[in-house]
Design an enzyme around this catalytic site. Sequence first.
Site, PDB file in Angstrom:
ATOM      1  N   ASN A   1      43.831  45.125  41.250  1.00  0.00           N
ATOM      2  CA  ASN A   1      44.754  45.845  40.392  1.00  0.00           C
ATOM      3  C   ASN A   1      46.115  46.049  41.028  1.00  0.00           C
ATOM      4  OD1 ASN A   1      43.142  46.299  38.099  1.00  0.00           O
ATOM      5  ND2 ASN A   1      41.918  47.685  39.350  1.00  0.00           N
ATOM      6  N   ARG A   2      46.224  45.669  42.261  1.00  0.00           N
ATOM      7  CA  ARG A   2      47.513  45.844  42.906  1.00  0.00           C
ATOM      8  C   ARG A   2      48.404  44.711  42.437  1.00  0.00           C
ATOM      9  NH1 ARG A   2      46.658  45.679  48.836  1.00  0.00           N
ATOM     10  NH2 ARG A   2      45.332  47.488  48.587  1.00  0.00           N
TER      11      ARG A   2
END
Lengths: 603, 745
Positions: free
Chosen positions: A24-25
Amino acid sequence: MADFGFARYGEDEENEEDESDPQNRAGRDGLIFLIDCSKSMFDEGDDDEDSHFQLCLKCAKTTLQNKIISSDKDLMGIVFFGTEKSSNPSDFKHIFIYQELDQPGAPRILSLEDMTEEDAKTFSKEYGHNTGFALHEALWTCQNMFSNSSQKVSSKRVMLFTNNDNPHVSSQQLQRQARTKASDLSETGIDLELMHLQKAGESFDVSKFYKDLLFTSDDELTDLPDPAERMDELLNRVRTKDHKKRALRRIKLSLGEGLSLGVGVYGLVRSCPKPYGVKLNRETNEELKSHYKTYLKDTGEVLMPQDLKKAQTYGGCRILFEDDEVTEIKRFGESGLKLMGFKPCSKLKKYYHVKPAQFLYPDESTVIGSTTLFTALLKKCLERDVFALCRYIPGKNMEPRFVALLPQAEEVDDHKVQVTPPGFHVIFMPFADDFRKVKLEDAPRANKDQIDKAKELVKKLQFKFSSESFENPVLQKYWRNIEALALDRDAPEEMTDYTMPNEKGMEKRAGKIIQEFKDLVFPDGYEPGAKRKAPASADPVAKKAKLEGAVALLDVKKEAQEGRLGKLTVAVLKELIKREGIPASGSKKADLVDCINSYYGVS
Amino acid sequence: MAANKEAIAIVVDVGPSMNQAPEGETTALQTAIEAITMIVQRKVFAESKDEVAVILFGTADTDNPLANDESYENITILRPLGIADFDLLNLIQNDIQPSNMSADYLDALVVGIDHLVNATQGKKGFGFKRLILMSDLGGEFGDDQIDTIINGIKGTGTELNVIGPSLDDEDDNDSEKPGPSTISNGHRKERTAQQRAGEAMLRHILQEVDGECYSFSEALPALSSFQSRQIKQTAWKCQLEITSGIRIPICSYAKLKDFKLKQSWKRVYAKEPSEEVGTLRTYHMNDEEETEVDREDMIEGHRYGNTLVPMSEDDKANMKYKAEKCFKILGFTKPENVKRSHYLGDGSSFVVADKGDEAAAVALSSLVQALYETNMVAIVRKVYNAASGPKLGCLIPHIKADYECLLYVELPFMEDVRQFTFGSLPITKDNISTANSKFAPSDKQLDAVDKLITTMDLCQSQGDEEEEDKDEEEEQTEYLKAKSTFNPHFQRLYQCLQHRGLNPDEPLAELSPLVANYLEPPQEILSRCEEHLERLNKVFKLEVVKKKEEKTGENQFKESDEGEAGKAKKPRLDDDLEGGMADITRAKVTEVGTVTPVEDFVAFINQKDEDKFEEASQQMQKRVEQIVLDSFGAQFYPKAMDCLQALRKHSIKKSEPGLYNTFMKKFKDVLIAKGRRDFWEQVVAENQGLISKMESEESTVSNEEAKQFVSEEEEKDEEEDKQDEGDDADDLVSNRDITLIFVPP
């Protein structure tokens, strides 16, 4: 400072706790335009059309501009090949790094603009042409640019622009080397996209050479589009590929006990906001860092997160929770989608809308075999016109929501460019809490003539709607202004507000019908929105008179002393305050009463 | 002020038949209490001005104004009409007790109506009255007053809702069916003759007053209808324009809107919640001292890629897009061009002609009908007010028997839509290519999915097939209707707020089973599809990719980066600040020392070539124990705590909770045995107890267990504990090296 717009696309605002998850980064995308500069790229069309090379530059400029708006942390570079001059760290011949891999910015756009305006001769003078290049060296150069980048690039893509379907026709060795390098690129995670252009009257045969250079991962594999001939086609193709698609999250879709498949959840639509400004040091124009602190108002003591609790107050009772308890309240189990059952698509009411939708596509990286089951499910849901109702817990600390998985078949346009991908749309179902009761009054309905006239009107004013043709005027205005300041232009670029109706065009197409419709539905002399004859009490003049009458009869002091002020309306209280010249502030009833009371010394 | 408040009288049966249930199952009364609690919770936490009264019947005592020693006996007004508050919640929790008396439900209804009428008299703003009866009708009743009741309900405009018996199968005389039974609380119970008579009477009343009835098993969905008026309907007024020629005055009402909590969380000071807390943002230069910059020395800047553009207030004002409030149609288009998956915003609204404007109503009606008949929608530019930017939206005709309107939903601009390309899936023959053919499902697989869809249909006709003659629409039961499904988060929050409000020192309340229940597929459906799920499991080969590899995101980047960049890579700035360059240059660590145990530990476990976690963990455990036991007073506790935190964090990260949990269990005993309970209390305060399943999937420790583990000791020494907690926090704030003076009492 946060990023804006699509830069934050890979994240969900509620997703804070998931940030530690590398999936998700949101990383940076790296994109290199690798442009063929052979002579034929500079051939001009018949009537002053742009050359292919100019098309590519314009495309690059537009992409840079778009990147600035959507994700200015991404990196972009431009490499020419087939030039006489060379400039690259490995001293390869006929390869020229025009712009290194870096964040987009004003100077780059200016320099591209200048070059687009030059004619072919100027380019020849400055850079020259030479077909003695080796494609594998060009690819190597791109690969080097990625690996030498000082910034971490999480997705790497090279777009190769050419109109020559067989550059190394006479050298088997060069062809083989290009193939080897291309496969090398693919293995190191660099995508190579072919943006092929077509010369007038010729065809571009991908199978001659380029086919073997393209390695596409399964989840992006579609038919190769037709070669582009026009700017908009090319741009459209670049646009669909200029960002790496990144899943918001990869989770499991459980159909029942012990039967789960892996899916990626994507955001395909989301409001792109106008960015906030940053704070600069007035003298140096340097960006400032900001710190945020919480302190006790009484003593000024600075508080740390451990000193704080969260609270809500009801009926004077302050209810305290620890931070992690507040999180715990939101926790309803493991993240994922869980099938509750199926319903016919007709049960999904058109007005069921509380949040923008998301999109599901199978993910073999979590569960092997997911794609087949996903495909079977999609196919059957499409055939039977049903949707799957699921419980959706996006992250382990996020509250559940019911969602409809609406089946979507793949759609491609005339040029085989994918318009709508295959998969399930995730439509968020409302909860009982989200419904508002709307009470509508009985209203007269239209008769057949009126409806028929309206139908004529509708038909006359028909158009093919697509969000693609409507820019957000607020954003456009903002960016054009910023751009003008950044590029030091005299005035911002002209902007058309496409959200304004084309009044003239509509008049022209349907002026007569509009008049006829008006005659049919509106009574003579109808003035829309004019105050209709309303009951006397609502008449502002009468209301005022009534108010004054009421005020005149009152003895304020007496009312105050006898504690009856609370019974008066705000309007009356205000009148009284005015009449008596009582110093007053505030607009709430309690405030006004207090003012009057203190004026007369009543407590 | 519009009359939009509601007066609700809840009339509850506490008599004997409400209290019978097989061992281990909840009684009807318990369900009723839960349902009432929910109704009231929602009123309290939505800060509703509605008023609620609770009337019990079947009580041993009698307390109501109508009682006269002969009739209206055993009916008690537990709480007269008033705004729902904590007291009421308390009353419901504690004062609704089962009894062995039974009372006349019709009498109780009369008391209810009477109370509603009397208590609202002279009070302003009550637009609605509602009577909720909760009873399984087990008690005797007298029907002499039946007409009074019906007239009373009708005459006062009261709505009657009944939660209790299931009145669905009206065909009592259907001989094919087994004896009528009532589904209450999920278990079938034979109905008594008394209940049947009661039901017949109730049915009559409901029919007369147009009331509604729900069984106890439907109690929760039924609640939704009790609380729809909490948000006043407000109109957005404008003129719908089709060129400047046609202007139709309209009102727009929100139909759906993502519900947000009434209150947001406020930060308060833990030690003294009543003290005011302020927040401040300060700006600093990027130099070493982080010099603070005053407001007047700042200027706003905007990014253009990596170019920063400073901007004056004037520039800013000139740059703003200005729009006027409007609602203008741009044209009409086919519905296919407006994709449902593109809807933007957080709700939808209904657009109707302005109230009382007949000409506008006719104009709008003709437009609605025309769109409907030609199967078209309108595209519209909407500007809410002068301060907001324009939005693009679509208007869809929406026609119902009693009203027609346009449905408005927001659509995206070009900038809001992201085009991603996804691989073709082999759905139809056209989609199958050599690349994706390996994913094409076989006929057998498709068939299995097909069966699953059939058995998991949530909209089945209820009852048996033979009832075909009945109107199908009517008979369909739809599970999980959006309209009757509450957001479980809010429900849970209300529950927790209530619990904490009444019992400030207790842990969070467990999730109500009523809520937990509808988060799972309906039981009937689950049992029906079991065999098909098994079959699916057989025909599809699914293989979960191992956890280790699942973390690949990070690993892959690491690997590929190395492949290209070699050692020139920048130090990764992960959450372990201990890492970085120092980590790389450090010699290979083989032992967790006492000087820098945390750093050693991290370096140890991050050795790439082999997995040393177990070894490192064991050494770290030893260190923690040693540091604590060697500590003079609490001298070294902060250091030990750092170690413990690191150990715990990485145990979770490396998916190895078992090692930590085993250690922690032993360690707790050691601490208590060696008189280091003060450290144990710090462990509890810092939440460094067992790693539960919630935190790491590999853990075998349930959440409850983990909680219990830390609470066992905690309760005894609560006083002491609290103090520690406070001081602890100070430890973390200030520099750890200088807090060594602190010795616990």
